[in-house]
Design a protein around this motif. Structure first.
Motif, PDB file in Angstrom:
ATOM      1  N   GLY A 186       0.818  -1.205   0.000  1.00  0.00           N
ATOM      2  CA  GLY A 186       0.000   0.000   0.000  1.00  0.00           C
ATOM      3  C   GLY A 186       0.845   1.245   0.000  1.00  0.00           C
ATOM      4  O   GLY A 186       0.944   1.950   1.025  1.00  0.00           O
ATOM      5  N   HIS A 187       1.458   1.569  -1.134  1.00  0.00           N
ATOM      6  CA  HIS A 187       2.312   2.749  -1.254  1.00  0.00           C
ATOM      7  C   HIS A 187       2.212   3.285  -2.662  1.00  0.00           C
ATOM      8  O   HIS A 187       1.559   2.699  -3.548  1.00  0.00           O
ATOM      9  CB  HIS A 187       3.759   2.411  -0.891  1.00  0.00           C
ATOM     10  CG  HIS A 187       4.292   1.200  -1.589  1.00  0.00           C
ATOM     11  ND1 HIS A 187       4.757   1.222  -2.881  1.00  0.00           N
ATOM     12  CD2 HIS A 187       4.401  -0.086  -1.172  1.00  0.00           C
ATOM     13  CE1 HIS A 187       5.150   0.024  -3.229  1.00  0.00           C
ATOM     14  NE2 HIS A 187       4.945  -0.803  -2.210  1.00  0.00           N
ATOM     15  N   ALA A 188       2.897   4.398  -2.929  1.00  0.00           N
ATOM     16  CA  ALA A 188       2.734   5.107  -4.194  1.00  0.00           C
ATOM     17  C   ALA A 188       3.385   4.398  -5.369  1.00  0.00           C
ATOM     18  O   ALA A 188       3.107   4.757  -6.515  1.00  0.00           O
ATOM     19  CB  ALA A 188       3.318   6.520  -4.060  1.00  0.00           C
ATOM     20  N   THR A 190       1.787   7.090   3.884  1.00  0.00           N
ATOM     21  CA  THR A 190       1.007   5.857   3.722  1.00  0.00           C
ATOM     22  C   THR A 190       1.611   4.769   4.610  1.00  0.00           C
ATOM     23  O   THR A 190       2.287   3.857   4.109  1.00  0.00           O
ATOM     24  CB  THR A 190       0.998   5.409   2.256  1.00  0.00           C
ATOM     25  OG1 THR A 190       2.360   5.261   1.800  1.00  0.00           O
ATOM     26  CG2 THR A 190       0.295   6.424   1.376  1.00  0.00           C
ATOM     27  N   PRO A 191       1.398   4.840   5.913  1.00  0.00           N
ATOM     28  CA  PRO A 191       1.992   3.848   6.820  1.00  0.00           C
ATOM     29  C   PRO A 191       1.373   2.460   6.617  1.00  0.00           C
ATOM     30  O   PRO A 191       0.298   2.310   6.025  1.00  0.00           O
ATOM     31  CB  PRO A 191       1.685   4.417   8.205  1.00  0.00           C
ATOM     32  CG  PRO A 191       0.461   5.244   8.009  1.00  0.00           C
ATOM     33  CD  PRO A 191       0.583   5.833   6.629  1.00  0.00           C
ATOM     34  N   THR A 192       2.059   1.457   7.137  1.00  0.00           N
ATOM     35  CA  THR A 192       1.565   0.086   7.113  1.00  0.00           C
ATOM     36  C   THR A 192       1.091  -0.292   8.514  1.00  0.00           C
ATOM     37  O   THR A 192       1.202   0.491   9.466  1.00  0.00           O
ATOM     38  CB  THR A 192       2.662  -0.874   6.653  1.00  0.00           C
ATOM     39  OG1 THR A 192       3.717  -0.896   7.644  1.00  0.00           O
ATOM     40  CG2 THR A 192       3.252  -0.434   5.319  1.00  0.00           C
ATOM     41  N   HIS A 193       0.564  -1.506   8.649  1.00  0.00           N
ATOM     42  CA  HIS A 193       0.124  -1.957   9.963  1.00  0.00           C
ATOM     43  C   HIS A 193       1.290  -2.125  10.938  1.00  0.00           C
ATOM     44  O   HIS A 193       1.076  -2.149  12.153  1.00  0.00           O
ATOM     45  CB  HIS A 193      -0.622  -3.294   9.837  1.00  0.00           C
ATOM     46  CG  HIS A 193      -1.983  -3.169   9.217  1.00  0.00           C
ATOM     47  ND1 HIS A 193      -2.170  -3.106   7.855  1.00  0.00           N
ATOM     48  CD2 HIS A 193      -3.226  -3.081   9.780  1.00  0.00           C
ATOM     49  CE1 HIS A 193      -3.467  -2.998   7.590  1.00  0.00           C
ATOM     50  NE2 HIS A 193      -4.124  -2.980   8.724  1.00  0.00           N
ATOM     51  N   VAL A 248      -2.679   8.694   5.449  1.00  0.00           N
ATOM     52  CA  VAL A 248      -3.675   7.745   4.946  1.00  0.00           C
ATOM     53  C   VAL A 248      -3.501   6.451   5.725  1.00  0.00           C
ATOM     54  O   VAL A 248      -2.482   5.761   5.569  1.00  0.00           O
ATOM     55  CB  VAL A 248      -3.505   7.517   3.433  1.00  0.00           C
ATOM     56  CG1 VAL A 248      -4.610   6.595   2.919  1.00  0.00           C
ATOM     57  CG2 VAL A 248      -3.522   8.838   2.678  1.00  0.00           C
ATOM     58  N   LEU A 249      -4.470   6.119   6.567  1.00  0.00           N
ATOM     59  CA  LEU A 249      -4.342   4.938   7.408  1.00  0.00           C
ATOM     60  C   LEU A 249      -4.429   3.659   6.575  1.00  0.00           C
ATOM     61  O   LEU A 249      -5.159   3.600   5.585  1.00  0.00           O
ATOM     62  CB  LEU A 249      -5.432   4.944   8.474  1.00  0.00           C
ATOM     63  CG  LEU A 249      -5.397   6.115   9.466  1.00  0.00           C
ATOM     64  CD1 LEU A 249      -6.542   5.985  10.470  1.00  0.00           C
ATOM     65  CD2 LEU A 249      -4.068   6.177  10.194  1.00  0.00           C
ATOM     66  N   PRO A 250      -3.714   2.608   6.968  1.00  0.00           N
ATOM     67  CA  PRO A 250      -3.798   1.338   6.245  1.00  0.00           C
ATOM     68  C   PRO A 250      -5.102   0.609   6.583  1.00  0.00           C
ATOM     69  O   PRO A 250      -5.706   0.829   7.630  1.00  0.00           O
ATOM     70  CB  PRO A 250      -2.581   0.564   6.750  1.00  0.00           C
ATOM     71  CG  PRO A 250      -2.343   1.106   8.128  1.00  0.00           C
ATOM     72  CD  PRO A 250      -2.730   2.566   8.080  1.00  0.00           C
ATOM     73  N   ARG A 288      -8.260  -3.551  10.898  1.00  0.00           N
ATOM     74  CA  ARG A 288      -8.214  -2.213  11.481  1.00  0.00           C
ATOM     75  C   ARG A 288      -6.813  -1.953  12.035  1.00  0.00           C
ATOM     76  O   ARG A 288      -6.268  -2.771  12.787  1.00  0.00           O
ATOM     77  CB  ARG A 288      -9.258  -2.099  12.582  1.00  0.00           C
ATOM     78  CG  ARG A 288      -9.366  -0.698  13.189  1.00  0.00           C
ATOM     79  CD  ARG A 288     -10.465  -0.681  14.237  1.00  0.00           C
ATOM     80  NE  ARG A 288     -10.172  -1.643  15.308  1.00  0.00           N
ATOM     81  CZ  ARG A 288     -11.001  -1.922  16.308  1.00  0.00           C
ATOM     82  NH1 ARG A 288     -12.175  -1.322  16.363  1.00  0.00           N
ATOM     83  NH2 ARG A 288     -10.663  -2.792  17.218  1.00  0.00           N
ATOM     84  N   PRO A 289      -6.199  -0.840  11.679  1.00  0.00           N
ATOM     85  CA  PRO A 289      -4.852  -0.556  12.182  1.00  0.00           C
ATOM     86  C   PRO A 289      -4.897  -0.160  13.655  1.00  0.00           C
ATOM     87  O   PRO A 289      -5.915   0.347  14.148  1.00  0.00           O
ATOM     88  CB  PRO A 289      -4.395   0.606  11.308  1.00  0.00           C
ATOM     89  CG  PRO A 289      -5.653   1.306  10.933  1.00  0.00           C
ATOM     90  CD  PRO A 289      -6.700   0.225  10.793  1.00  0.00           C
TER      91      PRO A 289
END
Length: 411
Positions: A48-50, A93-96, A118-120, A144-145
C-alpha cells in the motif's frame, strides 16, 4: 608419460585470474545492491504505497495527478529542508507495522509543511498455485490498524473503528468546492477529542479529519484514493477531487508521497555512504588499490619455476666444481707444476717463441720480453712448485698471472 603432461601446471593462470576478477565484481555488486537496493527498487510488490500497482497501492492516483499537470514527488528519504516558494502536501502511507516514532520523525522533519496520513486497511497475501500478474495480490482482508501508530503528541488520543455499512456516495464540501465522496462498504473511521471532521462517516466518526487547527489531516479509509477506487470512472474522479481539495485546503503547491515508511527509503548508513558521492571516490580508490595489490602479487611471484640442475652445464661450473674438489681434498699445492706449465705454454704460443726450446730455454726467452725491474719469469717458475703453504702459492700464482697479463694484454 609425455613432456606436456609432465610439465603442465595444475591450474590455468588465466582461468584463475578470471575467477578472482568475477568474484571481486560480484562481491562489490552484492554490497552495492544491499546498500542501494531500496532506492533502485521498482516497488511494485503489491503493498500500500505510491509505487504499487496492486489494489491497496496508490500508483493510479499518482499517474492521474501527474497527467493532470500537478507536481508529484516520490520521496525515498526524509526531507528536512523547507522551501518558501514551494510547499507540497506530504502524503504518508503507513503500514500496519509502522510505529508512532517513525511517523513523528517525519512530521517533525517537515515542520510547518502540510501532511496527510492515509491509514492502512488491507492485509494482502498471495494464494499458492494461483497465477497472477507481477505486483498484484491474490487475496486481501480488511484489518483495522492500531491507534497507537499515531503519536499522541501530534494527534492526541484517537480511536479507529470499522463499522458495518454499505458502499454509498455522500456529498462533501472542502476548500469551497462541492464533490461526491464514494465511501466503500464497512468504511473505516476515526474519532478523537482533537479531531475536526471534514467528511463524516455513515455511522459516526470521521472519514477525513483535521487535527485541531494545524495543516495535519487524516484519511481514515484508503479506499477513497487507492487503486481499488479506480475500479470505476466515478470513484476515480471522486478520489482525485478529494486529494486536490485537501491540497487546496492546505494551500499546498503539489503532492509528495513518502516511501520511507514502506521500506523504500535511503536512510543514512555507512554502507550506503560508500556508494554515493562524495565517498564513492574513496571506495573506487580502495578497489583500485586492491586490484593493484593483486596485480603486484601476480607479477612478483608468477608461475612455479622449474627445478634447476644440481650441476649447471658450463665451463665456469666445471672449473668451479673442480676447484671446490681440490680445495676440499687440500691438494692445492699439487697443481703448482701444472699451473706454471700452462702459463709458459700460453705465453710462448701467443708471442711466437722459437720451436724446439726446452722449459728452461723458454723461461729465459720469456725473461727477455719483460721490462726492467720485473721479477723474472724463470725465477717464479722455479719458486712456485716449492711453496710451503697456500699463501705462498697464491702469491706466486698471482705474480705469474700479472706477467702473462702484461705480455699478452689480456685478463
Amino acid at each position: 608419460m609425455n613432456d606436456t603432461a609432465a610439465t603442465s601446471d595444475g591450474f590455468n593462470p588465466r582461468l584463475i585470474a578470471a575467477v578472482v576478477a568475477i568474484g571481486i565484481v560480484a562481491f562489490v555488486a552484492l554490497w552495492a545492491l544491499i546498500a542501494l537496493g531500496p532506492q533502485v527498487s521498482s516497488g511494485n510488490d503489491g503493498g500500500g504505497h505510491a509505487l504499487s500497482k496492486a489494489a491497496p497501492g496508490y500508483a493510479g492516483i499518482v499517474d492521474l495527478v501527474e497527467r493532470a499537470g500537478a507536481d508529484v514527488d516520490l520521496r525515498r528519504r526524509v526531507e528536512t529542508t523547507n522551501y518558501e516558494e514551494y510547499e507540497p502536501l506530504l502524503v504518508l502511507t503507513p503500514t500496519h507495522r509502522t510505529r508512532a516514532p517513525e511517523i513523528a520523525e517525519l512530521l517533525d522533519a517537515q515542520r510547518s509543511t502540510a501532511a496527510l496520513i492515509v491509514l492502512p486497511k488491507w492485509r494482502t497475501m498471495a494464494v499458492p498455485g494461483q497465477t497472477q500478474k507481477p505486483g498484484w495480490v491474490s487475496a486481501g482482508f480488511p484489518t483495522r490498524p492500531p491507534a497507537a501508530m499515531l503519536p499522541p503528541a501530534h494527534f492526541g488520543e484517537v480511536e479507529i473503528k470499522a463499522a458495518p455499512s454499505k458502499a454509498q456516495e455522500v456529498p462533501a464540501r472542502l476548500a469551497g468546492r462541492s464533490f461526491a465522496a464514494w465511501l466503500p462498504g464497512n468504511v473505516q473511521t476515526i474519532t478523537g477529542d482533537n479531531l475536526e471532521t471534514l467528511i463524516a462517516g455513515p455511522n459516526g466518526g470521521a472519514v477525513l479529519a483535521q487535527v485541531g487547527d494545524r495543516d495535519l489531516y487524516i484519511l481514515a479509509d484508503p479506499d477513497l484514493i487507492n487503486n481499488f477506487a479506480f475500479a470505476s470512472r466515478e470513484k476515480a474522479a471522486g478520489g482525485v477531487m478529494l486529494i486536490d481539495a485537501i491540497a487546496e485546503y492546505a494551500d499546498a503547491d503539489g503532492l509528495a508521497f513518502d516511501l520511507t515508511l514502506n521500506g523504500f527509503g535511503g536512510q543514512r548508513s555507512l554502507l550506503r555512504f560508500a556508494f554515493v558521492p562524495p565517498f564513492i571516490g574513496i571506495t573506487l580508490c580502495l578497489i583500485a588499490a586492491g586490484l593493484l595489490a593483486l596485480w603486484q602479487a601476480w607479477m612478483r611471484f608468477g608461475p612455479a619455476l622449474n627445478p634447476r640442475r644440481a650441476i649447471p652445464v658450463s665451463k665456469a661450473a666445471l672449473i668451479a666444481n673442480s676447484a671446490d674438489l681440490i680445495r676440499q681434498a687440500r691438494r692445492e699445492l699439487d697443481g703448482a707444476d701444472a699451473f706454471v706449465k700452462s702459463q709458459r705454454i700460453a705465453i710462448a704460443r701467443r708471442l711466437h717463441a722459437p720451436g724446439g726450446l726446452d722449459d728452461e730455454a723458454t723461461d729465459r726467452w720469456i725473461d727477455k720480453h719483460l721490462g726492467a725491474g720485473s721479477e723474472p719469469f724463470s725465477s717464479l717458475a722455479r719458486r712456485l712448485p716449492l711453496a710451503r703453504n697456500t699463501h705462498e702459492f697464491l702469491e706466486g700464482a698471482q705474480a705469474l698471472h700479472d706477467i702473462r697479463k702484461d705480455l699478452l694484454r689480456d685478463s
